[in-house]
Structures are given as C-alpha cells and as structure tokens.
Design a protein around this motif. Sequence first.
Motif, PDB file in Angstrom:
ATOM      1  N   LEU A  32     -57.473  59.007  57.919  1.00  0.00           N
ATOM      2  CA  LEU A  32     -56.821  58.264  58.995  1.00  0.00           C
ATOM      3  C   LEU A  32     -56.253  59.199  60.061  1.00  0.00           C
ATOM      4  O   LEU A  32     -56.353  58.919  61.260  1.00  0.00           O
ATOM      5  CB  LEU A  32     -55.727  57.361  58.431  1.00  0.00           C
ATOM      6  CG  LEU A  32     -56.218  56.210  57.548  1.00  0.00           C
ATOM      7  CD1 LEU A  32     -55.039  55.469  56.945  1.00  0.00           C
ATOM      8  CD2 LEU A  32     -57.123  55.273  58.323  1.00  0.00           C
ATOM      9  N   MET A  33     -55.662  60.294  59.657  1.00  0.00           N
ATOM     10  CA  MET A  33     -55.096  61.247  60.603  1.00  0.00           C
ATOM     11  C   MET A  33     -56.177  61.851  61.493  1.00  0.00           C
ATOM     12  O   MET A  33     -56.015  61.938  62.721  1.00  0.00           O
ATOM     13  CB  MET A  33     -54.348  62.358  59.875  1.00  0.00           C
ATOM     14  CG  MET A  33     -53.798  63.407  60.795  1.00  0.00           C
ATOM     15  SD  MET A  33     -52.593  62.760  61.957  1.00  0.00           S
ATOM     16  CE  MET A  33     -51.125  62.978  61.026  1.00  0.00           C
ATOM     17  N   LEU A  34     -57.288  62.231  60.909  1.00  0.00           N
ATOM     18  CA  LEU A  34     -58.370  62.816  61.698  1.00  0.00           C
ATOM     19  C   LEU A  34     -58.996  61.785  62.636  1.00  0.00           C
ATOM     20  O   LEU A  34     -59.343  62.107  63.776  1.00  0.00           O
ATOM     21  CB  LEU A  34     -59.419  63.441  60.781  1.00  0.00           C
ATOM     22  CG  LEU A  34     -58.931  64.679  60.013  1.00  0.00           C
ATOM     23  CD1 LEU A  34     -59.961  65.130  58.999  1.00  0.00           C
ATOM     24  CD2 LEU A  34     -58.551  65.806  60.948  1.00  0.00           C
ATOM     25  N   GLU A  35     -59.122  60.539  62.179  1.00  0.00           N
ATOM     26  CA  GLU A  35     -59.623  59.480  63.056  1.00  0.00           C
ATOM     27  C   GLU A  35     -58.677  59.256  64.240  1.00  0.00           C
ATOM     28  O   GLU A  35     -59.123  59.060  65.365  1.00  0.00           O
ATOM     29  CB  GLU A  35     -59.795  58.170  62.279  1.00  0.00           C
ATOM     30  CG  GLU A  35     -60.988  58.159  61.359  1.00  0.00           C
ATOM     31  CD  GLU A  35     -61.058  56.896  60.514  1.00  0.00           C
ATOM     32  OE1 GLU A  35     -60.182  56.005  60.644  1.00  0.00           O
ATOM     33  OE2 GLU A  35     -61.994  56.796  59.709  1.00  0.00           O
ATOM     34  N   MET A  36     -57.385  59.291  63.976  1.00  0.00           N
ATOM     35  CA  MET A  36     -56.405  59.098  65.058  1.00  0.00           C
ATOM     36  C   MET A  36     -56.411  60.259  66.040  1.00  0.00           C
ATOM     37  O   MET A  36     -56.257  60.056  67.248  1.00  0.00           O
ATOM     38  CB  MET A  36     -55.013  58.886  64.483  1.00  0.00           C
ATOM     39  CG  MET A  36     -54.818  57.525  63.872  1.00  0.00           C
ATOM     40  SD  MET A  36     -53.120  57.248  63.395  1.00  0.00           S
ATOM     41  CE  MET A  36     -53.281  57.322  61.627  1.00  0.00           C
ATOM     42  N   LEU A  37     -56.601  61.468  65.554  1.00  0.00           N
ATOM     43  CA  LEU A  37     -56.691  62.619  66.449  1.00  0.00           C
ATOM     44  C   LEU A  37     -57.906  62.500  67.369  1.00  0.00           C
ATOM     45  O   LEU A  37     -57.810  62.765  68.567  1.00  0.00           O
ATOM     46  CB  LEU A  37     -56.767  63.920  65.644  1.00  0.00           C
ATOM     47  CG  LEU A  37     -55.462  64.416  65.048  1.00  0.00           C
ATOM     48  CD1 LEU A  37     -55.728  65.571  64.094  1.00  0.00           C
ATOM     49  CD2 LEU A  37     -54.491  64.820  66.139  1.00  0.00           C
ATOM     50  N   LEU A  38     -59.035  62.084  66.810  1.00  0.00           N
ATOM     51  CA  LEU A  38     -60.236  61.901  67.628  1.00  0.00           C
ATOM     52  C   LEU A  38     -60.042  60.788  68.652  1.00  0.00           C
ATOM     53  O   LEU A  38     -60.443  60.921  69.809  1.00  0.00           O
ATOM     54  CB  LEU A  38     -61.444  61.595  66.743  1.00  0.00           C
ATOM     55  CG  LEU A  38     -62.036  62.785  66.003  1.00  0.00           C
ATOM     56  CD1 LEU A  38     -63.062  62.322  64.976  1.00  0.00           C
ATOM     57  CD2 LEU A  38     -62.655  63.763  66.969  1.00  0.00           C
ATOM     58  N   ALA A  39     -59.411  59.704  68.232  1.00  0.00           N
ATOM     59  CA  ALA A  39     -59.165  58.594  69.160  1.00  0.00           C
ATOM     60  C   ALA A  39     -58.207  59.013  70.272  1.00  0.00           C
ATOM     61  O   ALA A  39     -58.404  58.659  71.436  1.00  0.00           O
ATOM     62  CB  ALA A  39     -58.607  57.401  68.402  1.00  0.00           C
ATOM     63  N   ALA A  40     -57.177  59.763  69.933  1.00  0.00           N
ATOM     64  CA  ALA A  40     -56.220  60.235  70.939  1.00  0.00           C
ATOM     65  C   ALA A  40     -56.913  61.181  71.924  1.00  0.00           C
ATOM     66  O   ALA A  40     -56.666  61.128  73.131  1.00  0.00           O
ATOM     67  CB  ALA A  40     -55.046  60.928  70.268  1.00  0.00           C
ATOM     68  N   HIS A  41     -57.776  62.027  71.417  1.00  0.00           N
ATOM     69  CA  HIS A  41     -58.497  62.965  72.277  1.00  0.00           C
ATOM     70  C   HIS A  41     -59.424  62.213  73.233  1.00  0.00           C
ATOM     71  O   HIS A  41     -59.521  62.554  74.406  1.00  0.00           O
ATOM     72  CB  HIS A  41     -59.299  63.946  71.418  1.00  0.00           C
ATOM     73  CG  HIS A  41     -60.029  64.984  72.203  1.00  0.00           C
ATOM     74  ND1 HIS A  41     -61.321  64.812  72.636  1.00  0.00           N
ATOM     75  CD2 HIS A  41     -59.650  66.209  72.642  1.00  0.00           C
ATOM     76  CE1 HIS A  41     -61.704  65.881  73.299  1.00  0.00           C
ATOM     77  NE2 HIS A  41     -60.714  66.750  73.313  1.00  0.00           N
ATOM     78  N   ALA A  42     -60.064  61.172  72.737  1.00  0.00           N
ATOM     79  CA  ALA A  42     -61.004  60.401  73.568  1.00  0.00           C
ATOM     80  C   ALA A  42     -60.288  59.476  74.542  1.00  0.00           C
ATOM     81  O   ALA A  42     -60.817  59.163  75.602  1.00  0.00           O
ATOM     82  CB  ALA A  42     -61.925  59.582  72.674  1.00  0.00           C
ATOM     83  N   GLY A  43     -59.084  59.060  74.205  1.00  0.00           N
ATOM     84  CA  GLY A  43     -58.390  58.056  74.988  1.00  0.00           C
ATOM     85  C   GLY A  43     -57.675  58.533  76.223  1.00  0.00           C
ATOM     86  O   GLY A  43     -57.407  57.752  77.132  1.00  0.00           O
ATOM     87  N   ARG A  44     -57.349  59.779  76.302  1.00  0.00           N
ATOM     88  CA  ARG A  44     -56.625  60.261  77.483  1.00  0.00           C
ATOM     89  C   ARG A  44     -57.013  61.702  77.788  1.00  0.00           C
ATOM     90  O   ARG A  44     -57.366  62.447  76.890  1.00  0.00           O
ATOM     91  CB  ARG A  44     -55.130  60.138  77.285  1.00  0.00           C
ATOM     92  CG  ARG A  44     -54.598  60.768  76.032  1.00  0.00           C
ATOM     93  CD  ARG A  44     -53.126  60.478  75.909  1.00  0.00           C
ATOM     94  NE  ARG A  44     -52.953  59.306  75.070  1.00  0.00           N
ATOM     95  CZ  ARG A  44     -51.978  59.151  74.222  1.00  0.00           C
ATOM     96  NH1 ARG A  44     -51.060  60.051  74.109  1.00  0.00           N
ATOM     97  NH2 ARG A  44     -51.876  58.078  73.492  1.00  0.00           N
TER      98      ARG A  44
END
Length: 76
Positions: A32-44
């Motif tokens: 979950l942490m790695l998925e959130m890091l990827l999403a945060a990187h892609a989102g802004r």
Amino acid sequence: MVGISLDGTRWIGCRSNYLLPVKVLSRLFRRLMLEMLLAAHAGRPAVLSATTAHLASKAAFKAYLAPLHRTRWARL
C-alpha cells in the motif's frame, strides 16, 4: 497485544496468533505504501533538487522503488 477486561479491572493478554500475523501486515503495508508513493508521484508535479532530478519521470521513479518491493520492512 493486550486488552482490558469487561469489568474494567485488569488487563488481559490475547493469543499470539490474534488477528493477522505480522508478516501479512508487513507485506500489506509495504504494498500500500509503494502504491501511494507512485500515485503521489503521478498526481502532482514533483519539486526535485539537482540530486533527485533523475526521478522526475514515472519510469525512473518506478525503477527506483522496485528494490523496495523485495525488501523486508519488518524484522520477523
């Protein structure tokens, strides 16, 4: 892990296999942490310094995180 008795007078220890094993929770947290890091990187857009500018592309950031998928995050 402990909990309080129903009458509120004492602490009661739980079974060692209560809920989920640490290994399962560790793997879930890591994923979950790695998925959130990827999403945060892609989102802004990232504000990166000169030393981390190479991580601006999605592919580079994903490659940077890849070893963390195999790393044990908890001592079991």
